[in-house]
Design an enzyme around this catalytic site. Sequence first.
Site, PDB file in Angstrom:
ATOM      1  N   ASP A   1       0.830  -1.017  -0.084  1.00 22.69           N
ATOM      2  CA  ASP A   1      -0.019  -0.353   0.000  1.00 22.69           C
ATOM      3  C   ASP A   1       0.863   1.086   0.031  1.00 22.69           C
ATOM      4  OD1 ASP A   1      -2.391   1.408   0.377  1.00 22.69           O
ATOM      5  OD2 ASP A   1      -1.644   1.973   2.514  1.00 22.69           O
TER       6      ASP A   1
ATOM      7  N   ASP B   1      -0.081   5.109   1.151  1.00 23.33           N
ATOM      8  CA  ASP B   1       0.039   5.735   2.117  1.00 23.33           C
ATOM      9  C   ASP B   1       0.049   5.254   3.573  1.00 23.33           C
ATOM     10  OD1 ASP B   1      -0.460   8.164   0.546  1.00 23.33           O
ATOM     11  OD2 ASP B   1      -2.461   7.451  -0.018  1.00 23.33           O
TER      12      ASP B   1
END
Length: 189
Positions: free
Chosen positions: A15, A17
């Site tokens: 992922d 952020d």
Amino acid sequence: MATPTRAPRRAVFLDRDGVINRASVKKGRPYAPSRLSEFRVLPGVIRAVAELKAAGFMIVVVTNQPDVGHGLIARHTLDGMHEKLRNKVPVDAIMVCPHRQDEGCSCRKPKPGLIRQAMRRWEIDAAGSYMVGDRWSDIVAGHAAGLYTVFVDRNYAEALKIQPDLIARSMSQAATIILKREKAHDRDR
């Protein structure tokens, strides 16, 4: 004469952020940067990703970016963030779902669409691959795609909807966990 078979390609899906770059947290919820100047790679990420690549993993970023679909961030700003990311962190690919939460697309995590698309494109073996994320939706998507999941616990005010395989406090620790697990598997083979 038999054609040599290629070993299955393994990947670590990340992922963005909160795992690779700093997310701003408001009322216990993480938010993506909205300006290029706010995009900052977290400490230890560059080295952690380099170690995973040195161990033979392809590194694929899979990220929901609904602010694009909502018109809160221009696509060229997002592209600038990803250029900055590629210049600092040795990732092989960045795959983005730009859709709003209400669009029902198959690429938005917790659905595994982005992961499965990458697995088909680069012939990635799910059984030897990992998903590292800091939100429940990352873990659900990883499980749905058949990946081993590592949750980076940032103490957000949201519950996990499924248990991850392992929990880490940072991307550095997640990489260490993955590499130790791989070394143990190599001994068992």
